[in-house]
Design an enzyme around this catalytic site. Structure first.
Site, PDB file in Angstrom:
ATOM      1  N   GLY A   1     -27.169   3.314  19.357  1.00 14.46           N
ATOM      2  CA  GLY A   1     -28.042   4.469  19.434  1.00 14.46           C
ATOM      3  C   GLY A   1     -27.376   5.712  18.875  1.00 14.46           C
ATOM      4  O   GLY A   1     -26.511   5.627  17.991  1.00 14.46           O
ATOM      5  N   LEU A   2     -27.773   6.878  19.408  1.00 16.83           N
ATOM      6  CA  LEU A   2     -27.268   8.172  18.952  1.00 16.83           C
ATOM      7  C   LEU A   2     -27.490   8.366  17.454  1.00 16.83           C
ATOM      8  O   LEU A   2     -26.628   8.883  16.742  1.00 16.83           O
ATOM      9  CB  LEU A   2     -25.776   8.335  19.297  1.00 16.83           C
ATOM     10  CG  LEU A   2     -25.422   8.392  20.781  1.00 16.83           C
ATOM     11  CD1 LEU A   2     -23.912   8.529  20.966  1.00 16.83           C
ATOM     12  CD2 LEU A   2     -26.141   9.516  21.483  1.00 16.83           C
ATOM     13  N   CYS A   3     -28.642   7.917  16.975  1.00 16.65           N
ATOM     14  CA  CYS A   3     -28.969   8.067  15.549  1.00 16.65           C
ATOM     15  C   CYS A   3     -30.386   8.615  15.385  1.00 16.65           C
ATOM     16  O   CYS A   3     -31.132   8.188  14.506  1.00 16.65           O
ATOM     17  CB  CYS A   3     -28.807   6.753  14.808  1.00 16.65           C
ATOM     18  SG  CYS A   3     -29.700   5.360  15.528  1.00 16.65           S
ATOM     19  N   GLY A   4     -30.753   9.541  16.276  1.00 16.87           N
ATOM     20  CA  GLY A   4     -32.054  10.182  16.144  1.00 16.87           C
ATOM     21  C   GLY A   4     -33.199   9.208  16.376  1.00 16.87           C
ATOM     22  O   GLY A   4     -33.178   8.375  17.287  1.00 16.87           O
TER      23      GLY A   4
ATOM     24  N   SER B   1     -29.271   9.371   9.539  1.00 16.82           N
ATOM     25  CA  SER B   1     -29.909   9.833  10.777  1.00 16.82           C
ATOM     26  C   SER B   1     -28.868  10.188  11.831  1.00 16.82           C
ATOM     27  O   SER B   1     -29.024  11.162  12.569  1.00 16.82           O
ATOM     28  CB  SER B   1     -30.856   8.748  11.302  1.00 16.82           C
ATOM     29  OG  SER B   1     -31.521   9.181  12.465  1.00 16.82           O
TER      30      SER B   1
END
Length: 371
Positions: free
Chosen positions: A144-147, A325
């Site tokens: 995660g942590l990719c918008g 992203s």
């Protein structure tokens, strides 16, 4: 605790919108599971405006600790942004290194198509079937942590499954990437296979995917294969896209123009450069050329290579979109951390000034009482 702070700074805090600062009121923000940055209900018991509950005695140690924690989080998000930028550059180098093979393959493929226009219908990879069983190949990320990278492609897959359901076509999923697999498995969607490719797509991973899809299609178990991936538009924009992998369309095999994205640094900032590449001219085979093998057999052997190249390209494009992203999300998180630290510094100064003013007032009052 640091990951919860990164998630909050990435998704929750928007200056001017995410926080409501009303005199004498309380507010909460972020995820309720954490207590550092992500969840805290604060009440203003004094007339001093600010984010923290500061009485006249001043809780300066708590404010300083919070400022230090936010600055450490900012360092983490900035490091993650730089790591993503380095991976984008490595990804673009991988794309450029595969171009010579792709160019020659496109030339030979285009020449054979021109030579065998009327005989292409005999190739099994080009035969259209009435779709009864369809496979959707969904490319997502592993982390995660990719918008909105993962959520957009998941929503596009759900809408496509709804469309196929209304048409009476049964569909199964081939998940590439952990995020998509975990989402669809928890919700009971039919998953045919899960394929892990790691953090960087390679020719071997593309070959594994293409061989599996070809085996399923040629055996007749699958009538149609569609690919859902994220098309790279820019460093701040990407678009969920869908394309048909199998059967191949003869009119779409000719070489077309291409576009290359390169990430460069200018003045300490990242910039994206685009370069247009015209389509390749098909290989001109003389009419009197005698092939050692039947040209139809040669084309039948080249088409799997073409499919493998298309899968590798979409994997690389999706990977570049994920990294872009993540760069954008970590950049926003760093900016939010900077803004939050600035606001807390102002609150610290106000609290210190209020404490000093109160002490002076008490001293003056005591001195007046002694007179």
């Amino acid at each position: 605790m640091m990951l919860s702070q990164v998630a909050f700074l990435t998704n929750s805090f928007n200056p001017g919108k995410g926080l409501r600062r009303e005199q004498g009121s309380s507010f909460a923000f972020g995820c309720k599971r954490h207590s550092c940055l992500t969840h805290r209900t604060l009440r203003h018991s004094t007339g001093v405006p600010g984010i923290l509950n500061v009485n006249m005695g001043g809780k300066l140690v708590a404010i300083r600790s919070r400022i230090s924690s936010i600055k450490n989080t900012q360092k983490i998000t900035e490091a993650m942004r730089l790591v993503a930028a380095a991976k984008v550059r490595r990804a673009q180098e991988a794309v450029l290194s595969t171009r010579p093979f792709s160019e020659n393959l496109q030339k030979v493929l285009g020449g054979l198509i021109l030579r065998l226009k009327k005989e292409l219908v005999d190739l099994p990879l080009l035969k259209e079937r009435t779709p009864q069983t369809l496979v959707l190949v969904v490319i997502t990320g592993d982390r995660g942590l990719c918008g909105s990278y993962n959520s957009y492609i998941i929503k596009r897959t759900e809408s496509r499954l709804e469309e196929l359901k209304k048409e009476g076509i049964s569909a199964e999923l081939v998940c590439i990437g952990a995020k998509g697999y975990q989402f669809f498995r928890r919700r009971g969607f039919p998953i045919r296979r899960y394929i892990r490719i790691g953090q960087s797509p390679t020719a071997d991973s593309a070959t594994e995917i293409s061989e599996y899809l070809l085996a399923e299609f040629l055996s007749g178990e699958v009538d149609r294969v569609e690919l859902l991936y994220t098309r790279f538009v820019s460093l701040i924009s990407s678009q969920p896209s869908i394309r048909t992998l199998l059967p191949l369309n003869p009119s779409g095999l000719e070489s077309k123009g291409d576009e290359i994205f390169q990430l460069r640094t200018r003045g300490g900032k990242f910039q994206l450069e685009r370069s247009q590449i015209p389509g390749f001219e098909p290989q001109d085979f003389p009419r009197d050329m005698i092939f050692e093998q039947d040209p139809l057999q040669i084309l039948n052997a080249i088409l799997p290579l073409y499919l493998n190249g298309q899968i590798l390209r979409t994997l690389q494009e999706s990977f570049a979109s994920e990294l872009a992203s993540r760069m954008s999300a970590m950049s926003s998180a760093s900016d939010n951390a900077k803004e939050l630290a600035k606001t807390l510094t102002l609150d610290l100064n106000r609290a210190r000034q209020a404490a000093i003013t109160q002490e002076l007032a008490e001293i003056v009052g005591a001195a007046s009482a002694l007179q």
